[in-house]
Write a protein that holds these residues in place. Structure first.
Motif, PDB file in Angstrom:
ATOM      1  N   LEU A 205      33.018  12.425  14.163  1.00 24.33           N
ATOM      2  CA  LEU A 205      31.500  12.923  13.867  1.00 24.33           C
ATOM      3  C   LEU A 205      30.656  12.060  12.818  1.00 24.33           C
ATOM      4  O   LEU A 205      29.680  12.069  12.589  1.00 24.33           O
ATOM      5  N   GLN A 206      31.534  10.980  12.146  1.00 28.43           N
ATOM      6  CA  GLN A 206      30.863  10.272  11.041  1.00 28.43           C
ATOM      7  C   GLN A 206      31.690   8.928  10.778  1.00 28.43           C
ATOM      8  O   GLN A 206      33.035   8.908  10.789  1.00 28.43           O
ATOM      9  N   ASN A 207      31.116   7.975  11.015  1.00 31.12           N
ATOM     10  CA  ASN A 207      31.854   6.515  10.346  1.00 31.12           C
ATOM     11  C   ASN A 207      31.120   5.932   9.242  1.00 31.12           C
ATOM     12  O   ASN A 207      30.311   4.935   9.074  1.00 31.12           O
ATOM     13  N   PRO A 208      31.608   6.294   8.010  1.00 31.22           N
ATOM     14  CA  PRO A 208      31.134   6.016   6.747  1.00 31.22           C
ATOM     15  C   PRO A 208      31.108   4.360   6.703  1.00 31.22           C
ATOM     16  O   PRO A 208      30.109   3.805   5.833  1.00 31.22           O
ATOM     17  N   LEU A 209      31.967   3.515   7.215  1.00 29.21           N
ATOM     18  CA  LEU A 209      31.738   2.021   7.003  1.00 29.21           C
ATOM     19  C   LEU A 209      30.624   1.305   7.626  1.00 29.21           C
ATOM     20  O   LEU A 209      29.840   0.536   7.024  1.00 29.21           O
ATOM     21  N   ASP A 210      30.064   2.113   8.874  1.00 27.57           N
ATOM     22  CA  ASP A 210      28.892   1.738   9.444  1.00 27.57           C
ATOM     23  C   ASP A 210      27.470   2.107   8.621  1.00 27.57           C
ATOM     24  O   ASP A 210      26.671   1.391   8.681  1.00 27.57           O
ATOM     25  N   LEU A 211      27.840   2.931   7.500  1.00 31.70           N
ATOM     26  CA  LEU A 211      26.543   3.197   6.826  1.00 31.70           C
ATOM     27  C   LEU A 211      26.775   2.527   5.413  1.00 31.70           C
ATOM     28  O   LEU A 211      26.056   2.773   4.702  1.00 31.70           O
ATOM     29  N   GLY A 212      27.705   1.598   5.151  1.00 28.86           N
ATOM     30  CA  GLY A 212      27.639   0.786   3.943  1.00 28.86           C
ATOM     31  C   GLY A 212      28.867   1.058   2.975  1.00 28.86           C
ATOM     32  O   GLY A 212      29.124   0.476   1.956  1.00 28.86           O
ATOM     33  N   ALA A 213      29.791   2.030   3.473  1.00 27.63           N
ATOM     34  CA  ALA A 213      31.097   2.164   2.556  1.00 27.63           C
ATOM     35  C   ALA A 213      31.895   1.132   2.459  1.00 27.63           C
ATOM     36  O   ALA A 213      31.717   0.493   3.549  1.00 27.63           O
ATOM     37  N   ILE A 215      35.204   1.618   1.574  1.00 33.00           N
ATOM     38  CA  ILE A 215      36.725   2.388   1.976  1.00 33.00           C
ATOM     39  C   ILE A 215      36.483   3.596   2.429  1.00 33.00           C
ATOM     40  O   ILE A 215      35.478   4.520   2.018  1.00 33.00           O
ATOM     41  N   VAL A 216      37.017   4.026   3.626  1.00 35.97           N
ATOM     42  CA  VAL A 216      37.080   5.372   4.110  1.00 35.97           C
ATOM     43  C   VAL A 216      38.299   5.793   3.951  1.00 35.97           C
ATOM     44  O   VAL A 216      39.376   5.099   4.251  1.00 35.97           O
ATOM     45  N   MET A 217      38.584   7.174   3.476  1.00 35.88           N
ATOM     46  CA  MET A 217      39.741   7.767   3.053  1.00 35.88           C
ATOM     47  C   MET A 217      39.938   8.975   4.206  1.00 35.88           C
ATOM     48  O   MET A 217      38.906   9.659   4.267  1.00 35.88           O
ATOM     49  N   HIS A 218      41.467   9.221   4.458  1.00 33.72           N
ATOM     50  CA  HIS A 218      41.526  10.450   5.355  1.00 33.72           C
ATOM     51  C   HIS A 218      42.733  11.173   4.885  1.00 33.72           C
ATOM     52  O   HIS A 218      43.972  10.515   4.861  1.00 33.72           O
ATOM     53  N   LEU A 235      43.705   4.748   4.816  1.00 32.75           N
ATOM     54  CA  LEU A 235      42.473   3.936   4.307  1.00 32.75           C
ATOM     55  C   LEU A 235      42.285   3.170   5.347  1.00 32.75           C
ATOM     56  O   LEU A 235      42.842   2.540   6.104  1.00 32.75           O
ATOM     57  N   VAL A 236      40.719   2.938   5.592  1.00 33.42           N
ATOM     58  CA  VAL A 236      40.176   1.974   6.486  1.00 33.42           C
ATOM     59  C   VAL A 236      39.108   1.118   5.587  1.00 33.42           C
ATOM     60  O   VAL A 236      38.349   1.803   4.863  1.00 33.42           O
ATOM     61  N   MET A 237      39.080  -0.224   5.954  1.00 34.99           N
ATOM     62  CA  MET A 237      38.305  -0.875   5.114  1.00 34.99           C
ATOM     63  C   MET A 237      37.870  -2.279   5.970  1.00 34.99           C
ATOM     64  O   MET A 237      38.599  -2.679   6.910  1.00 34.99           O
ATOM     65  N   ASN A 238      36.561  -3.114   5.550  1.00 32.39           N
ATOM     66  CA  ASN A 238      36.350  -4.098   6.302  1.00 32.39           C
ATOM     67  C   ASN A 238      36.765  -5.431   5.304  1.00 32.39           C
ATOM     68  O   ASN A 238      36.976  -6.444   6.025  1.00 32.39           O
ATOM     69  N   ASP A 239      36.629  -5.443   4.108  1.00 29.19           N
ATOM     70  CA  ASP A 239      36.867  -6.683   3.047  1.00 29.19           C
ATOM     71  C   ASP A 239      38.282  -7.116   3.121  1.00 29.19           C
ATOM     72  O   ASP A 239      39.084  -6.206   2.881  1.00 29.19           O
ATOM     73  N   GLU A 240      38.527  -8.097   3.509  1.00 29.90           N
ATOM     74  CA  GLU A 240      40.124  -8.666   3.674  1.00 29.90           C
ATOM     75  C   GLU A 240      40.732  -8.576   2.213  1.00 29.90           C
ATOM     76  O   GLU A 240      41.943  -8.165   2.115  1.00 29.90           O
ATOM     77  N   LYS A 241      39.875  -9.160   1.304  1.00 32.96           N
ATOM     78  CA  LYS A 241      40.484  -9.127   0.166  1.00 32.96           C
ATOM     79  C   LYS A 241      40.848  -7.593  -0.575  1.00 32.96           C
ATOM     80  O   LYS A 241      41.880  -7.582  -1.280  1.00 32.96           O
TER      81      LYS A 241
END
Ligand SMILES: *Cc1c(COP(=O)(O)O)cnc(C)c1O
Length: 406
Positions: A205-213, A215-218, A235-241
């Motif tokens: 229903l929703q992808n917070p990383l696409d909206l600028g978050a 970290i996404v937690m589940h 946890l899901v994230m884009n930033d490698e560091k």
């Protein structure tokens, strides 16, 4: 190299495949993505399902020479396949799996140092509130609880010490909606991380990383697992560091899930889209049924066009899900108790997101760890009843509610 290990060296090639799989998946429709996320034939046998690598350690061919796996707290092939899947389904670059949802939350807070401030939603999962106030406050981390459903409140609460903004949307149990993109813009300006607890919506229903978050937690225990048979977090994230920091915490603190549990969550993810479609369909039917019931005072569900943040929900979600709460006109605890103990199909239990319907009393169950005055301030009354609408036949669910409410 022993014969057994030769086949295993294909794991190295798999790392490259994993990266390209994430690229390909970005272009796929949800159904395809959920079924194929993280799935690669097992390199040693060709097994289509990732095996449950029930092992604590890995044999090295010479000191320090291994296939990318040394000790199972740090790496496990079953967990690795799941972590790839988690990244794919949230449109992120990196996924990390934890032994529970609160263990995932715990890892995020461990990014911080004494004196750092966290802005958190006042209406959120009771266990998150308990972890923040009872465990981390004493280490000198400060938490400010505000109503994030108006993004401007977040802006006013930011200080130079704000390092993390923590939101849930929709919230548990009052189904309040926060504008993720608006809060993400505020957190970027403040130089803070934004973490979104996406448990209630699920990646369908929703992808917070696409909206600028950031970290996404589940709590994977809920919709990702989907069958009430496993406790797990993600946890899901884009930033490698940021991934490196969180991976360091994951292996140093050790709250990792076992391989069997990783297998179960991967299996759950494969049917997420079909389950969520049905949760949404049943949720809509039940929400309207309750709203028209003469004994029901108020229904909290984010799919009503007069929900105060309906436009935001509609813009950032693909549907409204099967979570809702309601109060009776008779707001006594006795009246609520009668309903809670009379349902036959809705089981009286904590948790949510499974195929079977559950009914829950937040004040005495999931949110009992929040002091009564705090709860009441946020509108979480003693008579509030929460439903996790499952994917049974909607008419049977209505019949059950009809006899229970009377
Ligand atoms: C259940 C839940 C959690 C905690 O997850 P566990 O897997 O129980 O540790 C966190 N946030 C929300 C919204 C939840 O529903």
């Amino acid at each position: 190299m022993p014969a057994l290990l030769q086949g295993m060296s294909k794991f190295a090639t798999n790392n490259l495949k994993t990266m390209s799989q994430k690229e390909t998946a970005r272009k796929q429709q949800l159904a395809t993505k959920f079924i194929h996320a993280g799935a690669e034939p097992d390199p040693s046998t060709g097994a289509i399902m990732t095996p449950i690598y029930q092992t604590s350690t890995y044999v090295q061919s010479a000191p320090g020479v291994n296939q990318g796996f040394e000790y199972a707290r740090s790496q496990n092939p079953t967990r690795k396949a799941l972590e790839t899947a988690l990244a794919v389904i949230e449109n992120g670059r990196f996924g990390l799996a934890f032994s529970s949802g609160v263990a995932a939350t715990d890892a995020v807070i461990k990014l911080l140092s004494p004196g750092d401030e966290v802005i958190a939603a006042s209406d959120m999962y009771g266990g998150t509130y308990r972890l923040f106030t009872k465990v981390f406050e004493k280490f000198g981390i400060k938490f400010k609880y505000i109503d994030t459903s108006n993004a401007e409140n977040v802006r006013s609460a930011v200080t130079v010490n704000t390092k993390l903004i923590w939101i849930e949307t929709p919230t548990n149990p009052l189904m309040n909606i926060t504008d993720i993109a608006a809060v993400a813009a505020i957190s970027r300006e403040a130089g803070a991380w934004l973490c979104v607890d996406n448990t209630f919506a699920s990646p369908y229903l929703q992808n917070p990383l696409d909206l600028g978050a950031d970290i996404v937690m589940h709590s994977s225990t809920k919709y990702l697992g989907g069958h009430s048979d496993v406790i797990q977090g993600a946890l899901v994230m884009n930033d490698e560091k940021l991934k490196d920091q969180l991976y360091f915490i994951q292996k140093s603190c050790g709250a990792v899930p076992g391989p069997m549990d990783c297998f179960l969550v991967m299996r759950g993810i494969k049917t997420l889209h079909v389950r969520m479609k049905q949760h949404c369909e049943n949720g809509e039917i039940i929400a309207h049924y309750l709203r028209n019931h003469p004994k029901v005072e108020r229904v909290y569900w984010c799919g009503f066009t007069d929900h105060h943040n309906y436009d935001i929900a509609k813009a950032q979600m693909r549907g409204f899900g099967g979570m809702m709460s309601f109060t009776l006109k008779d707001d006594s605890i006795e009246a609520a108790n009668k309903v809670l103990s009379s349902t036959q199909l809705f089981s009286l239990a904590e948790s949510l997101g499974g195929v079977e319907s559950l009914i829950n009393h937040p004040a005495s169950m999931t949110h009992a760890s929040i002091p009564r005055e705090e709860r009441l301030k946020n509108g979480l009354t003693d008579g509030l009843i929460r439903l996790s609408v499952g994917i049974e036949d909607a008419n049977d669910l209505i019949e059950d509610l009809k006899q229970a409410i009377g």
